[in-house]
Write a protein that holds these residues in place. Structure first.
Motif, mmCIF file in Angstrom:
data_model
loop_
_atom_site.group_PDB
_atom_site.id
_atom_site.type_symbol
_atom_site.label_atom_id
_atom_site.label_comp_id
_atom_site.label_asym_id
_atom_site.label_seq_id
_atom_site.Cartn_x
_atom_site.Cartn_y
_atom_site.Cartn_z
ATOM 1 N N PHE A 1 3.560 57.484 34.580
ATOM 2 C CA PHE A 1 4.047 58.510 35.508
ATOM 3 C C PHE A 1 2.916 59.013 36.401
ATOM 4 C CE2 PHE A 1 7.251 58.739 32.121
ATOM 5 C CZ PHE A 1 8.421 58.704 32.879
ATOM 6 N N HIS A 2 1.753 59.224 35.802
ATOM 7 C CA HIS A 2 0.597 59.738 36.530
ATOM 8 C C HIS A 2 0.257 58.843 37.710
ATOM 9 C CE1 HIS A 2 -3.712 60.090 37.392
ATOM 10 N NE2 HIS A 2 -3.683 61.311 36.893
ATOM 11 N N GLN A 3 0.134 57.549 37.472
ATOM 12 C CA GLN A 3 -0.265 56.621 38.523
ATOM 13 C C GLN A 3 0.824 56.416 39.564
ATOM 14 O OE1 GLN A 3 -3.553 57.011 37.814
ATOM 15 N NE2 GLN A 3 -3.635 55.046 38.871
ATOM 16 N N THR A 4 2.084 56.477 39.124
ATOM 17 C CA THR A 4 3.190 56.328 40.069
ATOM 18 C C THR A 4 3.251 57.523 41.015
ATOM 19 O OG1 THR A 4 4.464 55.048 38.457
ATOM 20 C CG2 THR A 4 5.673 55.973 40.309
ATOM 21 N N PHE A 5 3.136 58.738 40.461
ATOM 22 C CA PHE A 5 3.168 59.946 41.292
ATOM 23 C C PHE A 5 1.953 60.013 42.216
ATOM 24 C CE2 PHE A 5 5.774 62.198 37.794
ATOM 25 C CZ PHE A 5 6.947 61.701 38.337
ATOM 26 N N GLU A 6 0.788 59.675 41.672
ATOM 27 C CA GLU A 6 -0.418 59.692 42.496
ATOM 28 C C GLU A 6 -0.326 58.638 43.599
ATOM 29 O OE1 GLU A 6 -4.690 60.762 41.018
ATOM 30 O OE2 GLU A 6 -4.434 58.600 40.831
ATOM 31 N N GLY A 7 0.253 57.490 43.258
ATOM 32 C CA GLY A 7 0.473 56.447 44.265
ATOM 33 C C GLY A 7 1.392 56.916 45.371
ATOM 34 N N LEU A 8 2.397 57.706 44.997
ATOM 35 C CA LEU A 8 3.308 58.264 45.987
ATOM 36 C C LEU A 8 2.546 59.172 46.951
ATOM 37 C CD1 LEU A 8 6.381 58.144 46.548
ATOM 38 C CD2 LEU A 8 6.601 60.282 45.260
ATOM 39 N N GLY A 9 1.619 59.965 46.408
ATOM 40 C CA GLY A 9 0.816 60.845 47.258
ATOM 41 C C GLY A 9 -0.071 60.073 48.212
ATOM 42 N N VAL A 10 -0.737 59.043 47.698
ATOM 43 C CA VAL A 10 -1.596 58.215 48.540
ATOM 44 C C VAL A 10 -0.756 57.441 49.559
ATOM 45 C CG1 VAL A 10 -3.177 56.244 48.562
ATOM 46 C CG2 VAL A 10 -3.397 58.005 46.806
ATOM 47 N N GLY A 11 0.374 56.898 49.096
ATOM 48 C CA GLY A 11 1.228 56.089 49.965
ATOM 49 C C GLY A 11 1.783 56.859 51.144
ATOM 50 N N THR A 12 2.174 58.108 50.934
ATOM 51 C CA THR A 12 2.716 58.895 52.046
ATOM 52 C C THR A 12 1.644 59.171 53.097
ATOM 53 O OG1 THR A 12 2.336 60.917 50.752
ATOM 54 C CG2 THR A 12 4.553 60.000 50.725
ATOM 55 N N ARG A 13 0.397 59.339 52.660
ATOM 56 C CA ARG A 13 -0.696 59.532 53.613
ATOM 57 C C ARG A 13 -0.957 58.240 54.399
ATOM 58 N NH1 ARG A 13 -0.049 64.443 54.483
ATOM 59 N NH2 ARG A 13 1.101 65.009 52.611
ATOM 60 N N LEU A 14 -0.912 57.132 53.702
ATOM 61 C CA LEU A 14 -1.089 55.842 54.380
ATOM 62 C C LEU A 14 0.053 55.588 55.358
ATOM 63 C CD1 LEU A 14 -2.185 53.676 51.304
ATOM 64 C CD2 LEU A 14 -3.626 54.291 53.253
ATOM 65 N N ALA A 15 1.264 55.971 54.954
ATOM 66 C CA ALA A 15 2.433 55.740 55.804
ATOM 67 C C ALA A 15 2.358 56.543 57.099
ATOM 68 C CB ALA A 15 3.711 56.093 55.045
ATOM 69 N N HIS A 16 1.666 57.685 57.081
ATOM 70 C CA HIS A 16 1.592 58.537 58.265
ATOM 71 C C HIS A 16 0.465 58.136 59.214
ATOM 72 C CE1 HIS A 16 4.492 61.225 56.386
ATOM 73 N NE2 HIS A 16 4.592 61.824 57.551
ATOM 74 N N LEU A 17 -0.272 57.093 58.862
ATOM 75 C CA LEU A 17 -1.263 56.593 59.807
ATOM 76 C C LEU A 17 -0.551 56.060 61.054
ATOM 77 C CD1 LEU A 17 -3.679 54.574 57.487
ATOM 78 C CD2 LEU A 17 -4.252 56.621 58.773
ATOM 79 N N GLN A 18 -0.963 56.526 62.209
ATOM 80 C CA GLN A 18 -0.387 56.045 63.461
ATOM 81 C C GLN A 18 -1.444 55.200 64.166
ATOM 82 O OE1 GLN A 18 1.444 59.110 65.791
ATOM 83 N NE2 GLN A 18 2.485 60.028 64.044
ATOM 84 N N LEU A 19 -1.412 53.906 63.861
ATOM 85 C CA LEU A 19 -2.429 52.977 64.327
ATOM 86 C C LEU A 19 -1.845 51.972 65.308
ATOM 87 C CD1 LEU A 19 -4.058 52.163 60.855
ATOM 88 C CD2 LEU A 19 -4.818 53.874 62.501
ATOM 89 N N PRO A 20 -2.691 51.398 66.157
ATOM 90 C CA PRO A 20 -2.233 50.279 66.984
ATOM 91 C C PRO A 20 -1.723 49.147 66.093
ATOM 92 C CG PRO A 20 -4.373 51.082 67.741
ATOM 93 C CD PRO A 20 -4.083 51.781 66.447
ATOM 94 N N SER A 21 -0.847 48.330 66.629
ATOM 95 C CA SER A 21 -0.201 47.291 65.829
ATOM 96 C C SER A 21 -1.196 46.358 65.149
ATOM 97 C CB SER A 21 0.758 46.479 66.697
ATOM 98 O OG SER A 21 0.068 45.915 67.807
ATOM 99 N N LYS A 22 -2.353 46.147 65.764
ATOM 100 C CA LYS A 22 -3.324 45.227 65.170
ATOM 101 C C LYS A 22 -3.967 45.794 63.899
ATOM 102 C CE LYS A 22 -7.224 46.681 68.097
ATOM 103 N NZ LYS A 22 -8.268 46.206 69.036
ATOM 104 N N TYR A 23 -3.768 47.104 63.647
ATOM 105 C CA TYR A 23 -4.310 47.722 62.439
ATOM 106 C C TYR A 23 -3.222 48.025 61.400
ATOM 107 C CZ TYR A 23 -8.589 48.525 65.144
ATOM 108 O OH TYR A 23 -9.727 48.367 65.897
ATOM 109 N N ASN A 24 -2.036 47.506 61.572
ATOM 110 C CA ASN A 24 -0.940 47.792 60.641
ATOM 111 C C ASN A 24 -1.248 47.369 59.213
ATOM 112 O OD1 ASN A 24 0.824 49.130 62.314
ATOM 113 N ND2 ASN A 24 1.952 47.293 62.924
#
Length: 335
Positions: free
Chosen positions: A214-237
């Motif tokens: 549970f710990h790693q899944t929840f922490e992954g969710l926190g990291v993943g949402t931050r990664l998902a909000h990166l607004q990068l040019p397509s070449k950095y997707n």
């Protein structure tokens, strides 16, 4: 005190098959938690309602803050005050001092980065809103920063902004965002590696195993949402996907290493206590700065969506964050 083992060895060898299986089980949980928000935000086939995505974002912010206090700073204080260490370690709160050092180090790095970015923008005839962290604002939060032109001619400003956005500014902003997320992920990855090492040799394996899933899944969710909000040019997707995958493999890698040194690695030994304590302290400082400054302050205080939003929306966001913080803090009862 007679049962205290400060030397090498001492790692539990029970549940050997389950410990091996834990590598793959935690790999699935960690990777799924981190990768799901990224794919949901960047692919058309995995459509997730905005309300669900917002929940994950605020929930993840709470998880990261609780991780810093409960899962990093508290263990670091225990490790650096272990009876296996020399009395000199008991004379000063080294864990707190190292966390403080980490916080100010990250602050200075970010300050230098923003000053450098501001100079680059000035060369393009632009400036950014200091409260919004215009350059690299997406590193951990949304694009609340507003870049404005210095020329009074609105048409010229618009053209300058579009030209900069199409040419030099995207790479500049992308660099700031990537650095910001790297700082967050660096602290999380150190913590995840140590968790894997501990799980591989801990005698109370079954309880710890369930909690860490549970710990790693929840922490992954926190990291993943931050990664998902990166607004990068397509070449950095690829950066967001690579970041999620890197998080997913870190704890399983730690377990594999721990199993490899199971007969010689003692997490309570003098060396292990010092190494774990120092790394946990530094990671705690990183996550404290990121959680309180980059996430909490910028999500709620400097975010125009929160300032101008309804009381219901703000209450919902705070409730989601407190829920994530509470769940992660509760898991600290066992791990």
């Amino acid at each position: 005190m007679s049962d205290l083992n400060c030397g090498s060895g001492g790692g539990a060898t029970t549940y050997a098959q389950l410990r091996i299986a834990s590598i793959f089980i935690i790999l699935i949980g960690s990777t799924s938690g981190a990768l799901f928000p990224v794919l949901a935000n960047r692919t058309s086939w995995l459509h997730v309602p905005k309300a669900v995505f917002d929940f994950a974002k605020y929930f993840g912010s709470g998880v990261i803050i609780a991780t810093a206090f409960i899962h990093l700073l508290s263990p670091a204080m225990s490790e650096l005050s272990s009876p296996c260490l020399s009395p000199a370690w008991q004379e000063y709160p080294y864990a707190l001092a190292l966390a403080l050092l980490s916080i100010f180090s990250i602050f200075i790095v970010e300050l230098v980065a923003f000053r450098w970015g501001t100079a680059k923008l000035a060369a393009l005839g632009m400036r950014h809103d200091t409260h919004g962290h215009g350059l690299g604002a997406h590193a951990a939060h949304g694009p609340e920063g507003v870049i404005t032109g210095g020329d009074s001619n609105s048409e010229k400003i618009k053209e300058d902004l579009e030209s900069a956005h199409d040419h030099e500014h995207p790479d500049l902003a992308a660099t700031g965002q990537i650095i910001g997320v790297f700082i967050l992920e660096f602290g999380v990855l150190l913590h995840s590696m140590l968790i894997g090492l501990t799980l591989a040799v801990d005698p109370d394996f079954k309880i710890l195993f369930v909690v860490i899933i549970f710990h790693q899944t929840f922490e992954g969710l926190g990291v993943g949402t931050r990664l998902a909000h990166l607004q990068l040019p397509s070449k950095y997707n690829y950066v967001a996907i690579c970041g999620a995958l890197l998080y997913g493999i870190t704890t399983p890698l730690g377990i594999a290493v721990g199993l490899g040194v199971q007969t010689t690695y003692n997490p309570n030994s003098t060396t292990a206590s010092i190494v774990s304590g120092v790394l946990d302290s530094l990671s705690a400082g990183i996550l404290l700065y990121t959680g309180l400054v980059e996430l909490l302050a910028h999500e709620f205080i400097f975010n125009k969506e929160m300032i101008n939003g309804s009381n219901r929306h703000v209450t919902y966001a705070i409730s989601c964050m407190l829920f994530g913080c509470g769940i992660m803090a509760l898991l600290g009862r066992w791990a």
